[in-house]
Scaffold this motif. Structure first.
Motif, PDB file in Angstrom:
ATOM      1  N   ASP A 320      15.703  10.004  -5.240  1.00 31.05           N
ATOM      2  CA  ASP A 320      14.850   9.907  -6.610  1.00 31.05           C
ATOM      3  C   ASP A 320      15.243   9.011  -7.381  1.00 31.05           C
ATOM      4  O   ASP A 320      16.509   9.070  -7.816  1.00 31.05           O
ATOM      5  N   SER A 326      11.615  10.508  -2.471  1.00 34.96           N
ATOM      6  CA  SER A 326      11.571   9.331  -1.280  1.00 34.96           C
ATOM      7  C   SER A 326      12.617  10.085  -0.120  1.00 34.96           C
ATOM      8  O   SER A 326      13.751  10.010  -0.467  1.00 34.96           O
ATOM      9  N   ALA A 391      11.842   4.896   5.658  1.00 29.54           N
ATOM     10  CA  ALA A 391      11.671   5.680   4.206  1.00 29.54           C
ATOM     11  C   ALA A 391      10.028   5.875   4.011  1.00 29.54           C
ATOM     12  O   ALA A 391       9.219   5.192   4.483  1.00 29.54           O
ATOM     13  N   ASN A 393       7.131   7.582   1.064  1.00 33.16           N
ATOM     14  CA  ASN A 393       6.910   7.838  -0.361  1.00 33.16           C
ATOM     15  C   ASN A 393       6.488   9.139  -0.534  1.00 33.16           C
ATOM     16  O   ASN A 393       5.854   9.542  -1.466  1.00 33.16           O
ATOM     17  N   SER A 394       7.346  10.175  -0.112  1.00 32.59           N
ATOM     18  CA  SER A 394       7.206  11.406  -0.285  1.00 32.59           C
ATOM     19  C   SER A 394       8.549  12.120   0.232  1.00 32.59           C
ATOM     20  O   SER A 394       9.340  11.464   0.920  1.00 32.59           O
ATOM     21  N   ALA A 401       2.023  12.392  -1.175  1.00 31.27           N
ATOM     22  CA  ALA A 401       2.968  11.093  -1.791  1.00 31.27           C
ATOM     23  C   ALA A 401       3.108  11.417  -3.137  1.00 31.27           C
ATOM     24  O   ALA A 401       2.304  11.960  -3.918  1.00 31.27           O
ATOM     25  N   ARG A 403       4.924   8.684  -5.005  1.00 31.25           N
ATOM     26  CA  ARG A 403       4.793   7.668  -5.624  1.00 31.25           C
ATOM     27  C   ARG A 403       4.050   6.607  -4.445  1.00 31.25           C
ATOM     28  O   ARG A 403       3.910   6.844  -3.583  1.00 31.25           O
ATOM     29  N   GLU A 405       4.970   3.631  -3.192  1.00 30.90           N
ATOM     30  CA  GLU A 405       5.693   2.982  -2.113  1.00 30.90           C
ATOM     31  C   GLU A 405       7.084   3.778  -2.153  1.00 30.90           C
ATOM     32  O   GLU A 405       7.572   4.516  -2.885  1.00 30.90           O
ATOM     33  N   PRO A 406       7.542   3.606  -0.784  1.00 29.86           N
ATOM     34  CA  PRO A 406       8.960   4.267  -0.596  1.00 29.86           C
ATOM     35  C   PRO A 406       9.713   3.626  -1.616  1.00 29.86           C
ATOM     36  O   PRO A 406       9.942   2.559  -2.148  1.00 29.86           O
ATOM     37  N   ALA A 407      10.918   4.431  -1.837  1.00 32.64           N
ATOM     38  CA  ALA A 407      12.222   4.046  -2.839  1.00 32.64           C
ATOM     39  C   ALA A 407      12.748   2.692  -2.150  1.00 32.64           C
ATOM     40  O   ALA A 407      13.626   1.930  -2.993  1.00 32.64           O
TER      41      ALA A 407
END
Length: 434
Positions: A320, A326, A391, A393-394, A401, A403, A405-407
């Motif tokens: 995070d 993520s 990766a 986005n959850s 989700a 976010r 997008e993924p981190a």
């Protein structure tokens, strides 16, 4: 006392049953999509990976049916096993090493019926042989699919322990789970969960898994529908309560049937007489630590959760950066050159200076989480050494989700996958195994 939350005779039939085992394990046993992510080679190439792991007697419950231990001999639960042993008609020769299990389904069904409440049964393939029995049970309150499988997990019980360990409740939806040690050294887990982690269909899956002190697994599953999938729910709950599931898997009637599960073939010998050992994969703890060290600096990434298979070559982190959680998962797989033509020959594949193939992918998630996307970097070196990093986005694929997008970007995933640390880790594990 129980601790709440304690941590397929033809080849086609074999593969079908193996697939069913893999769908339900869990990975470890847990239907945690994060563990499944790292255990299955991040989905792509999973079938070939499974075959490879079966051939080398590695992995977890997927291998239980072909065996890694000796012929079962002795009490299932010592003197405290269940009552009402069902006899198996006529003496049978000992099974030969390396052969599929040839247990009559009728014998398996007899034990199943003798240790469940009265009701009507329809048994699948009643004249067949194998290591499992599947049927539909009806007690007048709604039809329910029920299955029991017998497997080997190895005398060390190392691979079997993951099958009797409750999953992380934060990642896997279930209503209750207990894990306990039984008199005589066996371990039992009973879980009241769901067929789909995202609960898109409210099909309940209640299971009891017994790991015996001699390294056998007895795995019973039941549903509140006439089949595991694609059937309308027929009752509120599966028919047998946790106590009845426990009585079923601990029944002594399974003992003579366990004796019919063949031993594995002896390991092939190398020139000079030494045995070829299966490839050893890095532990989850070492993979988690290495993955943490390779996270991009300066993004404020904090590791808020982690996990993975004990010795399955995979692990995951949940990170995070203040913008939402993520999931980042990795799998390290040596000796994977047989997937080169299948997975690394498209126009979207590039190569590094040393010949390593690289494939970057962006696609929707596969576990039903709303708005989930899945980004990955899949790499394969010239000698077949594969590293896959993904990766999301959850925090878990079945969760919505958190976010946009993924981190981590795909380029950052690529950098992590190409790190020489993974080969060093794999060589270290192989050295320890030798």
């Amino acid at each position: 006392m129980p601790q709440h939350g304690e941590h397929d005779p033809t080849n086609g039939r074999f593969e079908e049953e193996l697939g069913a085992v893999l769908r339900r394990t869990g990975e470890g046993f847990a239907v945690d999509d994060r563990r499944e992510l790292v255990h299955g080679g991040l989905v792509r190439g999973r079938r070939r990976l499974v075959r490879r792991r079966v051939a080398t007697v590695g992995g977890a419950l997927a291998l239980a049916m072909i065996g890694v231990g000796g012929v079962y001999g002795g009490s299932l639960l010592g003197s405290s096993g269940g009552a009402g042993q069902v006899s198996v008609a006529g003496p049978k020769p000992l099974p030969r090493q390396g052969e599929p299990a040839q247990i009559p389904v009728a014998d398996l069904a007899a034990v199943l019926k003798a240790h469940t409440p009265a009701g009507e049964w329809r048994i699948d393939n009643p004249d067949g042989v194998g290591h499992s029995v599947l049927g539909v049970y009806d007690d007048g309150k709604g039809k329910a699919a029920v299955s029991v499988g017998l497997y080997r997990a190895g005398k060390t019980n190392e691979t079997g322990l993951g099958q009797v360990t409750c999953p992380d409740e934060a990642a896997v939806p279930y209503d209750d789970c207990t894990s306990e040690r039984l008199p005589g050294g066996g371990r039992l887990m009973v879980i009241q969960g769901y067929e789909y982690p995202d609960k898109r269909v409210e099909t309940k899956n209640w299971r009891a898994v017994l790991l015996t002190e001699d390294g056998f697994l007895i795995d019973a599953s039941e549903y509140n529908a006439p089949s595991e999938k694609d059937s309308a729910i027929s009752r509120e709950n599966p028919p047998f309560d946790p106590a009845q599931l426990k009585a079923l898997v601990t029944a002594e009637g399974w003992r003579p049937l366990l004796q019919q599960i063949p031993e594995p073939q002896p390991a092939k010998t190398k020139p000079g007489g030494s045995h070829a050992a299966p490839p050893q994969e890095p532990s989850a703890a070492r993979i988690q630590a290495t993955l943490t060290s390779l996270l991009p600096k300066g993004q404020g990434l904090k590791v808020v959760d982690k996990g993975g298979q004990g010795s399955g070559g995979g692990g995951y982190l949940v990170v995070d950066d203040g913008k939402g959680r993520s999931l980042v998962g990795i799998n390290v797989q040596p000796h994977m050159d047989d997937i080169r033509a299948e997975l690394f020959s498209g126009a979207d594949v590039t190569s590094t200076a040393d010949g390593t193939r690289v494939k970057l992918t962006k696609q929707p998630g596969e576990k039903g989480g709303a708005g989930v996307v899945w980004w990955s970097a899949d790499t394969l070196a010239v000698d077949g050494f594969r590293v896959v990093v993904s990766a999301f986005n959850s925090a878990a694929q079945h969760e919505a989700a958190t976010r946009a997008e993924p981190a981590l970007t795909t380029e950052q995933l690529k950098t992590i996958a190409l790190s020489p640390k993974w080969r060093q880790l794999s060589e270290e594990a192989a050295g320890n195994a030798g």
